[in-house]
Write a protein that holds these residues in place. Structure first.
Motif, PDB file in Angstrom:
ATOM      1  N   PRO A   1       0.803  -1.234   0.000  1.00  0.00           N
ATOM      2  CA  PRO A   1       0.000   0.000   0.000  1.00  0.00           C
ATOM      3  C   PRO A   1       0.830   1.275   0.000  1.00  0.00           C
ATOM      4  O   PRO A   1       0.306   2.345  -0.332  1.00  0.00           O
ATOM      5  CB  PRO A   1      -0.824  -0.125   1.286  1.00  0.00           C
ATOM      6  CG  PRO A   1      -0.040  -1.051   2.164  1.00  0.00           C
ATOM      7  CD  PRO A   1       0.609  -2.023   1.233  1.00  0.00           C
ATOM      8  N   ASN A   2       2.101   1.187   0.383  1.00  0.00           N
ATOM      9  CA  ASN A   2       2.938   2.388   0.416  1.00  0.00           C
ATOM     10  C   ASN A   2       3.821   2.506  -0.832  1.00  0.00           C
ATOM     11  O   ASN A   2       4.862   3.150  -0.809  1.00  0.00           O
ATOM     12  CB  ASN A   2       3.805   2.419   1.677  1.00  0.00           C
ATOM     13  CG  ASN A   2       4.731   1.226   1.789  1.00  0.00           C
ATOM     14  OD1 ASN A   2       4.401   0.126   1.350  1.00  0.00           O
ATOM     15  ND2 ASN A   2       5.893   1.428   2.378  1.00  0.00           N
ATOM     16  N   ARG A   3       3.368   1.890  -1.926  1.00  0.00           N
ATOM     17  CA  ARG A   3       4.017   2.057  -3.220  1.00  0.00           C
ATOM     18  C   ARG A   3       2.969   2.475  -4.245  1.00  0.00           C
ATOM     19  O   ARG A   3       1.803   2.126  -4.127  1.00  0.00           O
ATOM     20  CB  ARG A   3       4.688   0.763  -3.694  1.00  0.00           C
ATOM     21  CG  ARG A   3       5.867   0.319  -2.848  1.00  0.00           C
ATOM     22  CD  ARG A   3       6.455  -0.949  -3.424  1.00  0.00           C
ATOM     23  NE  ARG A   3       7.483  -1.529  -2.560  1.00  0.00           N
ATOM     24  CZ  ARG A   3       7.989  -2.736  -2.728  1.00  0.00           C
ATOM     25  NH1 ARG A   3       7.579  -3.492  -3.753  1.00  0.00           N
ATOM     26  NH2 ARG A   3       8.901  -3.202  -1.898  1.00  0.00           N
ATOM     27  N   ALA A   4       3.413   3.221  -5.237  1.00  0.00           N
ATOM     28  CA  ALA A   4       2.508   3.652  -6.305  1.00  0.00           C
ATOM     29  C   ALA A   4       3.298   3.792  -7.593  1.00  0.00           C
ATOM     30  O   ALA A   4       4.522   3.926  -7.581  1.00  0.00           O
ATOM     31  CB  ALA A   4       1.833   4.969  -5.939  1.00  0.00           C
ATOM     32  N   PHE A   5       2.574   3.770  -8.704  1.00  0.00           N
ATOM     33  CA  PHE A   5       3.178   3.870 -10.034  1.00  0.00           C
ATOM     34  C   PHE A   5       2.700   5.143 -10.708  1.00  0.00           C
ATOM     35  O   PHE A   5       1.522   5.513 -10.621  1.00  0.00           O
ATOM     36  CB  PHE A   5       2.787   2.656 -10.881  1.00  0.00           C
ATOM     37  CG  PHE A   5       3.210   2.752 -12.318  1.00  0.00           C
ATOM     38  CD1 PHE A   5       4.540   2.580 -12.683  1.00  0.00           C
ATOM     39  CD2 PHE A   5       2.278   3.026 -13.321  1.00  0.00           C
ATOM     40  CE1 PHE A   5       4.938   2.683 -14.013  1.00  0.00           C
ATOM     41  CE2 PHE A   5       2.664   3.121 -14.648  1.00  0.00           C
ATOM     42  CZ  PHE A   5       4.000   2.941 -14.997  1.00  0.00           C
ATOM     43  N   PHE A   6       3.636   5.828 -11.392  1.00  0.00           N
ATOM     44  CA  PHE A   6       3.302   7.014 -12.181  1.00  0.00           C
ATOM     45  C   PHE A   6       3.605   6.697 -13.632  1.00  0.00           C
ATOM     46  O   PHE A   6       4.754   6.403 -13.991  1.00  0.00           O
ATOM     47  CB  PHE A   6       4.142   8.210 -11.708  1.00  0.00           C
ATOM     48  CG  PHE A   6       3.815   9.503 -12.416  1.00  0.00           C
ATOM     49  CD1 PHE A   6       2.892  10.383 -11.882  1.00  0.00           C
ATOM     50  CD2 PHE A   6       4.435   9.837 -13.620  1.00  0.00           C
ATOM     51  CE1 PHE A   6       2.594  11.579 -12.524  1.00  0.00           C
ATOM     52  CE2 PHE A   6       4.144  11.013 -14.272  1.00  0.00           C
ATOM     53  CZ  PHE A   6       3.221  11.891 -13.722  1.00  0.00           C
TER      54      PHE A   6
END
Length: 348
Positions: free
Chosen positions: A244-249
């Motif tokens: 949950p503490n990762r994201a993709f741009f």
């Protein structure tokens, strides 16, 4: 103690601010400060040349607009020249390398490849992990932007191989090696602060680079290139979805939504980016091309210009707020353009 000595001798700058979000960067020249007078000579032609003073990287724009909300570390000279890193390391001295002028928590340096996240004297992730480990609680709500891969997957040699062979064993190995380095970097950071937020930025497609506007016209070749860049981005998406503490741009989608792409026959169909004054009138439009100053999207040395970087700063700030709940005030279009208008008044 001077910033140079802080960077070289082992002690660090002040602890991250308690009332700002700790903000770090791993990457290459797409994130290395343009105002670095150590790497880029004051009188040189790189990073804006004679117009360097008003030529800013996205990190520098973000700090100027949201420096009261994010903490990128103190501005100064950090790290050692490569030839000194190994021998001083034997003496127990911190080996951050290369030496550059930047914010302390920005570990990106020009020319870095994915392997440089974890290997060699300039390995970025272990250096950041060491810094986070000094005050892990301060970094519990910190954010790291990882933006790397263009020097692995966007060179002429890489694009030509992708265009010829597409989804071949050799091309898959090239992409997967990059992802493996990112995996190791993520593990090293998670070992010292598992709650650290990480934004993984996808790779740009360098067929959209102005100096290659006359190349890569064949639709099938571009399809093969896109397939390999998709493999990299899909790998980042999977890693982002795992915690949950990762994201993709999606940088390619952002860029093409802003600047455009090629037409079906491969011809350039890019557009400039308008900058509006306080009344909403277009003051100028940064053209798709290369030249120093604010009137072009790219600098004469091929790197993104200030107007394009201002849009990236705005988008990354929004992503950090939306994905991680970082307490950052959104940068409005009007604020972004007002900032660019003020820069234009100071331009030579």
């Amino acid at each position: 103690m001077s910033a140079l000595l802080v960077g070289c001798a082992g002690p660090y700058g002040p602890s991250p601010s308690a009332d700002r979000v700790p903000f770090a960067v791993l990457g290459d020249s797409d994130s290395h400060a343009y105002q670095d007078r150590v790497t880029f000579a004051e009188s040189g032609s790189e990073r804006g040349g004679l117009q360097r003073a008003t030529t800013l990287q996205w990190t520098e724009v973000l700090v100027r607009l949201r420096g009261d909300e994010i903490d990128p570390g103190g501005w100064g000279e950090w790290g050692l020249r490569g030839r000194w890193a190994a021998p001083l390391g034997w003496l127990g001295v911190d080996r951050r390398s290369p030496r550059k002028q930047d914010h302390e928590f920005n570990y990106a340096w020009s020319g870095a490849r994915c392997a440089d996240l974890v290997e060699g004297p300039g390995r970025q992730a272990p250096r950041l992990a060491e810094r986070v480990a000094v005050q892990p609680e301060a970094w519990r709500t910190g954010v790291v932007v990882v933006r790397i891969g263009i020097n692995d997957l966007g060179t002429g040699e890489a694009l030509d191989a992708f265009a010829r062979e597409g989804d071949s064993d050799a091309n898959r190995r090239r992409v997967d090696a990059c992802l493996a380095s990112i995996d190791l970097a993520l593990r090293q950071l998670a070992d010292v602060q598992p709650e650290l937020n990480v934004l993984l930025v996808g790779v740009l497609d360098n067929v959209d680079w102005p100096r290659w506007r006359d190349d890569y016209r064949d639709p099938e070749a571009r399809r093969r290139i896109a397939a390999m860049l998709d493999r990299f981005d899909d790998g980042l998406r999977a890693r982002a979805a795992s915690l949950p503490n990762r994201a993709f741009f999606d940088d390619r989608a952002f860029y093409r939504g802003l600047v455009g792409a090629r037409s079906d026959d491969g011809r350039p169909a890019y557009r400039g980016i308008p900058v509006r004054d306080a009344g909403g009138t277009v003051a100028w439009s940064a053209a798709f091309g290369e030249d120093d100053g604010l009137a072009h999207l790219y600098l004469a040395d091929g790197h993104a210009g200030t107007v394009l970087n201002a849009h990236w700063a705005q988008a990354f700030a929004a992503a950090l707020k939306d994905e991680f709940g970082a307490p950052l005030t959104p940068i409005s279009d009007a604020e972004r353009d007002a900032f660019l208008m003020e820069l234009s008044k100071a331009a030579p």
